[in-house]
Motif scaffolding. Structure first.
Motif, PDB file in Angstrom:
ATOM      1  N   VAL A 143      -2.969 -12.832  -5.305  1.00 56.67           N
ATOM      2  CA  VAL A 143      -3.155 -11.425  -4.940  1.00 56.67           C
ATOM      3  C   VAL A 143      -2.981 -11.203  -3.447  1.00 56.67           C
ATOM      4  O   VAL A 143      -2.293 -10.264  -3.022  1.00 56.67           O
ATOM      5  CB  VAL A 143      -4.545 -10.935  -5.395  1.00 56.67           C
ATOM      6  CG1 VAL A 143      -4.787  -9.493  -4.945  1.00 56.67           C
ATOM      7  CG2 VAL A 143      -4.687 -11.054  -6.906  1.00 56.67           C
ATOM      8  N   LEU A 144      -3.573 -12.051  -2.623  1.00 60.18           N
ATOM      9  CA  LEU A 144      -3.546 -11.862  -1.175  1.00 60.18           C
ATOM     10  C   LEU A 144      -2.565 -12.838  -0.514  1.00 60.18           C
ATOM     11  O   LEU A 144      -2.322 -13.937  -1.029  1.00 60.18           O
ATOM     12  CB  LEU A 144      -4.944 -12.062  -0.592  1.00 60.18           C
ATOM     13  CG  LEU A 144      -6.023 -11.067  -1.067  1.00 60.18           C
ATOM     14  CD1 LEU A 144      -7.375 -11.453  -0.479  1.00 60.18           C
ATOM     15  CD2 LEU A 144      -5.649  -9.647  -0.678  1.00 60.18           C
ATOM     16  N   PRO A 145      -1.988 -12.461   0.619  1.00 62.78           N
ATOM     17  CA  PRO A 145      -1.069 -13.364   1.317  1.00 62.78           C
ATOM     18  C   PRO A 145      -1.792 -14.601   1.828  1.00 62.78           C
ATOM     19  O   PRO A 145      -2.988 -14.564   2.142  1.00 62.78           O
ATOM     20  CB  PRO A 145      -0.541 -12.502   2.471  1.00 62.78           C
ATOM     21  CG  PRO A 145      -1.558 -11.421   2.669  1.00 62.78           C
ATOM     22  CD  PRO A 145      -2.150 -11.170   1.313  1.00 62.78           C
ATOM     23  N   MET A 146      -1.041 -15.688   1.904  1.00 66.89           N
ATOM     24  CA  MET A 146      -1.598 -16.960   2.367  1.00 66.89           C
ATOM     25  C   MET A 146      -1.070 -17.271   3.760  1.00 66.89           C
ATOM     26  O   MET A 146       0.107 -17.031   4.069  1.00 66.89           O
ATOM     27  CB  MET A 146      -1.203 -18.089   1.407  1.00 66.89           C
ATOM     28  CG  MET A 146      -1.720 -17.901  -0.015  1.00 66.89           C
ATOM     29  SD  MET A 146      -3.491 -18.181  -0.139  1.00 66.89           S
ATOM     30  CE  MET A 146      -3.552 -19.966   0.095  1.00 66.89           C
ATOM     31  N   GLY A 147      -1.931 -17.812   4.586  1.00 65.69           N
ATOM     32  CA  GLY A 147      -1.503 -18.254   5.902  1.00 65.69           C
ATOM     33  C   GLY A 147      -0.864 -17.148   6.716  1.00 65.69           C
ATOM     34  O   GLY A 147      -1.455 -16.081   6.917  1.00 65.69           O
TER      35      GLY A 147
ATOM     36  N   ASN B 278       3.045  -7.749   1.504  1.00 61.32           N
ATOM     37  CA  ASN B 278       4.213  -7.088   0.932  1.00 61.32           C
ATOM     38  C   ASN B 278       3.812  -6.164  -0.207  1.00 61.32           C
ATOM     39  O   ASN B 278       2.630  -6.049  -0.558  1.00 61.32           O
ATOM     40  CB  ASN B 278       5.253  -8.120   0.464  1.00 61.32           C
ATOM     41  CG  ASN B 278       4.687  -9.082  -0.575  1.00 61.32           C
ATOM     42  OD1 ASN B 278       3.998  -8.674  -1.510  1.00 61.32           O
ATOM     43  ND2 ASN B 278       4.962 -10.372  -0.400  1.00 61.32           N
ATOM     44  N   ASP B 279       4.805  -5.520  -0.796  1.00 56.79           N
ATOM     45  CA  ASP B 279       4.533  -4.524  -1.843  1.00 56.79           C
ATOM     46  C   ASP B 279       3.893  -5.141  -3.086  1.00 56.79           C
ATOM     47  O   ASP B 279       3.096  -4.491  -3.765  1.00 56.79           O
ATOM     48  CB  ASP B 279       5.828  -3.805  -2.221  1.00 56.79           C
ATOM     49  CG  ASP B 279       6.323  -2.889  -1.120  1.00 56.79           C
ATOM     50  OD1 ASP B 279       5.503  -2.546  -0.249  1.00 56.79           O
ATOM     51  OD2 ASP B 279       7.512  -2.543  -1.130  1.00 56.79           O
TER      52      ASP B 279
ATOM     53  N   ALA C  56       0.538  -3.966  -4.971  1.00 56.37           N
ATOM     54  CA  ALA C  56       0.511  -3.623  -6.397  1.00 56.37           C
ATOM     55  C   ALA C  56      -0.575  -4.412  -7.115  1.00 56.37           C
ATOM     56  O   ALA C  56      -1.296  -3.878  -7.969  1.00 56.37           O
ATOM     57  CB  ALA C  56       1.870  -3.895  -7.029  1.00 56.37           C
ATOM     58  N   ARG C  57      -0.700  -5.684  -6.765  1.00 62.55           N
ATOM     59  CA  ARG C  57      -1.721  -6.504  -7.429  1.00 62.55           C
ATOM     60  C   ARG C  57      -3.121  -6.095  -6.997  1.00 62.55           C
ATOM     61  O   ARG C  57      -4.067  -6.170  -7.796  1.00 62.55           O
ATOM     62  CB  ARG C  57      -1.459  -7.982  -7.132  1.00 62.55           C
ATOM     63  CG  ARG C  57      -0.261  -8.518  -7.927  1.00 62.55           C
ATOM     64  CD  ARG C  57       0.067  -9.953  -7.631  1.00 62.55           C
ATOM     65  NE  ARG C  57       1.100 -10.440  -8.555  1.00 62.55           N
ATOM     66  CZ  ARG C  57       1.734 -11.610  -8.442  1.00 62.55           C
ATOM     67  NH1 ARG C  57       1.429 -12.421  -7.421  1.00 62.55           N
ATOM     68  NH2 ARG C  57       2.645 -11.966  -9.322  1.00 62.55           N
ATOM     69  N   LEU C  58      -3.273  -5.657  -5.783  1.00 58.78           N
ATOM     70  CA  LEU C  58      -4.583  -5.149  -5.359  1.00 58.78           C
ATOM     71  C   LEU C  58      -4.944  -3.889  -6.140  1.00 58.78           C
ATOM     72  O   LEU C  58      -6.115  -3.664  -6.464  1.00 58.78           O
ATOM     73  CB  LEU C  58      -4.572  -4.838  -3.863  1.00 58.78           C
ATOM     74  CG  LEU C  58      -4.756  -6.043  -2.941  1.00 58.78           C
ATOM     75  CD1 LEU C  58      -4.512  -5.650  -1.486  1.00 58.78           C
ATOM     76  CD2 LEU C  58      -6.149  -6.640  -3.108  1.00 58.78           C
TER      77      LEU C  58
END
Length: 557
Positions: free
Chosen positions: A516-520, A525-526, A530-532
């Motif tokens: 769901v969240l970006p790593m590092g 991104n979009d 969307a997943r949030l």
């Protein structure tokens, strides 16, 4: 696209086919059709058996009928494909954009998501605790405090106007014995024969005397009445406080006395007399309930002029109907099974339809084990364990959730340790943990600079939710309104609990497969947004479902 939207689309297709003369429906086009999630993977997102249901009436082969529907339905916006399976089932695949829109709608509706208008316009009275104000509420009341409240909540969510009613049995010899028992405890005298025992009687006596020191100086006859009324007020207040702590609230606390202090009993009996179902025999007044499948006629007024309990029950029902309720629901214990026919017959004698104006739900007993031993004795009441003691032992959430996740008509034996265990094997912990987990993700997203899902700045594109696990979770969330409507229609709130457990499992599988969240140093991104949005929709559904059961939705665990 939700099952309800698909049902509407299919009805529109059937209407068009009928208008064009391609299909004839002798009974007219149905107002809705059943659309369900298929049990097997690979059978589309949804399935319907509408062709099997209607083809014979239309004079067609089911597969041929299904073919007509398939051609039109496949052209509807948001539907990616329609396949015919077996003898005429239709398996429907929904376009990613249409399916993802479910998440946006859930977040937009918030607390209102899951509410429907299926019972709109129906005024319902639900009486789910009837207790004497002569002692603490106990285990026997606890299951109905949970189930009755949950039934009321799902009825309200389905659009009904619901009044929750507590019937106070504050009339009769038991009240006099109660007053005499408290008086005896205050004066240091032996408890009267057939009186009330237990530490709570002594507690009541001390509280009454502390509030009214002069009560002990009153003349004997006046004194026992004063003790009765004072102790009654204290005990009733304690019952109300216990239920408030237990998240069970009533709109009306109806006193049995009030029926007899006014003319409600006389008016109720006169209404039945006008219906022609009362008669006099052996010096008593009878109701001819055998006209409506009761096993025997019922006495209302004894030969000595005393009213029976059934006379009060009858007057109370008539009183409810005259208050404007369309349906009167009674939740009764297993020992009241014999009341079903007599109450239905009573409603019929009052000129009502027992299939629509009165409803009796019978619940079975529940046993609580601690260390392998059934809880039976109360430290304060001396007999059955009290609601207050159960809450102290198990907790409000664990007790409410556990009692609400089983059909009310099934006997239960529950273990206190299992109900309070903080592990995935404990259903209430499992569901609450899922809510806490999604809340944690959304907090972390805020810390990373993401806008709150559902706000204009979030700019999420639901069409990006195309992963298999995202689709499973979207379909689960789309089912919630129908689960609530079904729970209301069938008076089965356990359906909500089981749905929440299934949905929590679907969410955990989504989370394990979809980051769901970006790593590092990864840039947001979009797809993250969307997943949030999907995570926020999941939180909404879990919280709304737990609220229907009167259980909290913690944000941290």
């Amino acid at each position: 696209m939700t099952p309800e939207q698909l049902s509407t689309a299919i009805v529109d297709v059937l209407t068009a086919l009928s208008d064009e003369g391609a299909v004839t429906f002798p009974d007219g086009v149905p107002a809705s059709v059943t659309v369900e999630r298929p049990r097997q993977k690979g059978h589309g997102d949804y399935a319907t058996n509408v062709a099997l249901q209607l083809a014979k009436k239309a004079g067609m082969n089911p597969r041929a009928f299904a073919g007509l529907v398939q051609e039109r339905l496949a052209a509807v916006d948001g539907i990616a494909g329609v396949e015919i399976a077996g003898p005429g089932f239709l398996n429907i695949s929904v376009a990613a954009g249409a399916q993802g829109a479910v998440a946006a709608r859930v977040v937009a509706q918030g607390d209102e998501y899951g509410r429907t208008a299926t019972l709109a316009g129906e005024r319902v009275n639900i009486e789910f605790i009837s207790a004497n104000p002569t002692g603490p509420l106990h285990l026997g009341h606890t299951r109905w405090a949970v189930v009755g409240d949950a039934v009321a909540r799902v009825l309200d969510a389905a659009g009904a106007e619901v009044t929750r009613e507590f019937y106070i049995n504050d009339r009769g010899n038991q009240m006099d014995l109660f007053g005499a028992s408290v008086e005896a405890a205050a004066l240091g005298l032996p408890t009267p024969e057939n009186g009330y025992h237990g530490g709570y009687i002594a507690d009541l006596a001390r509280e009454v005397v502390a509030a009214q020191p002069g009560i002990v100086e009153l003349p004997a006859g006046e004194r026992v009445t004063a003790f009765r009324e004072a102790a009654y007020a204290v005990q009733l207040r304690q019952q109300q406080e216990q239920l408030e702590r237990f998240q069970t609230r009533f709109d009306v606390w109806f006193s049995e006395r009030s029926l007899h202090e006014g003319d409600d009993v006389v008016a109720g009996l006169e209404k039945l007399r006008a219906q022609g179902h009362l008669y006099d025999a052996d010096g008593a007044l009878w109701m001819r309930t055998t006209d409506f499948d009761d096993d025997k006629d019922r006495v209302l007024v004894k030969s000595d002029g005393a009213l029976t309990y059934f006379a009060s029950d009858t007057a109370y029902y008539v009183h409810k109907r005259e208050r404007g309720f369309d349906r009167c629901i009674y939740l009764l214990g297993a020992d009241h099974h014999g009341y079903v026919n007599r109450l239905r017959a009573m409603a019929a004698c009052a000129g009502d339809d027992p299939d629509s104006h009165i409803e009796i739900l019978i619940g079975q007993l529940v046993k609580i084990l601690k260390d392998g031993v059934e809880l039976k004795l109360s430290k304060r009441a001396g007999t059955l364990v009290t609601l207050e003691e159960l809450v102290d032992l198990i907790g409000v959430d664990a007790l409410r959730y556990t009692l609400s996740r089983y059909p009310a008509d099934s006997p239960l034996t529950l273990d206190a340790a299992e109900m309070t265990r903080q592990s995935s094997d404990n259903p209430v912990f499992y569901v609450q943990y899922a809510h806490a987990r999604v809340s944690s993700i959304l907090r972390n997203a805020t810390d990373l600079g993401f806008a709150e899902p559902g706000t204009p700045d979030a700019e999420a594109d639901p069409a990006l939710l195309a992963h298999e696990k995202e689709g499973e979770l979207l379909r689960a969330l789309a089912e919630f309104p129908r689960v609530v409507a079904s729970a209301a229609e069938l008076r089965e709130p356990h359906r909500v609990a089981r749905y929440l457990e299934d949905t929590a499992g679907v969410y955990h599988r989504f989370y394990d497969n979809c980051r769901v969240l970006p790593m590092g140093d990864e840039e947001p991104n979009d797809l993250h947004r969307a997943r949030l949005l999907l995570v926020a929709a999941t939180r909404t559904v879990l919280a709304n479902g737990l609220r229907l059961l009167g259980v909290s939705a913690p944000e941290r665990m």
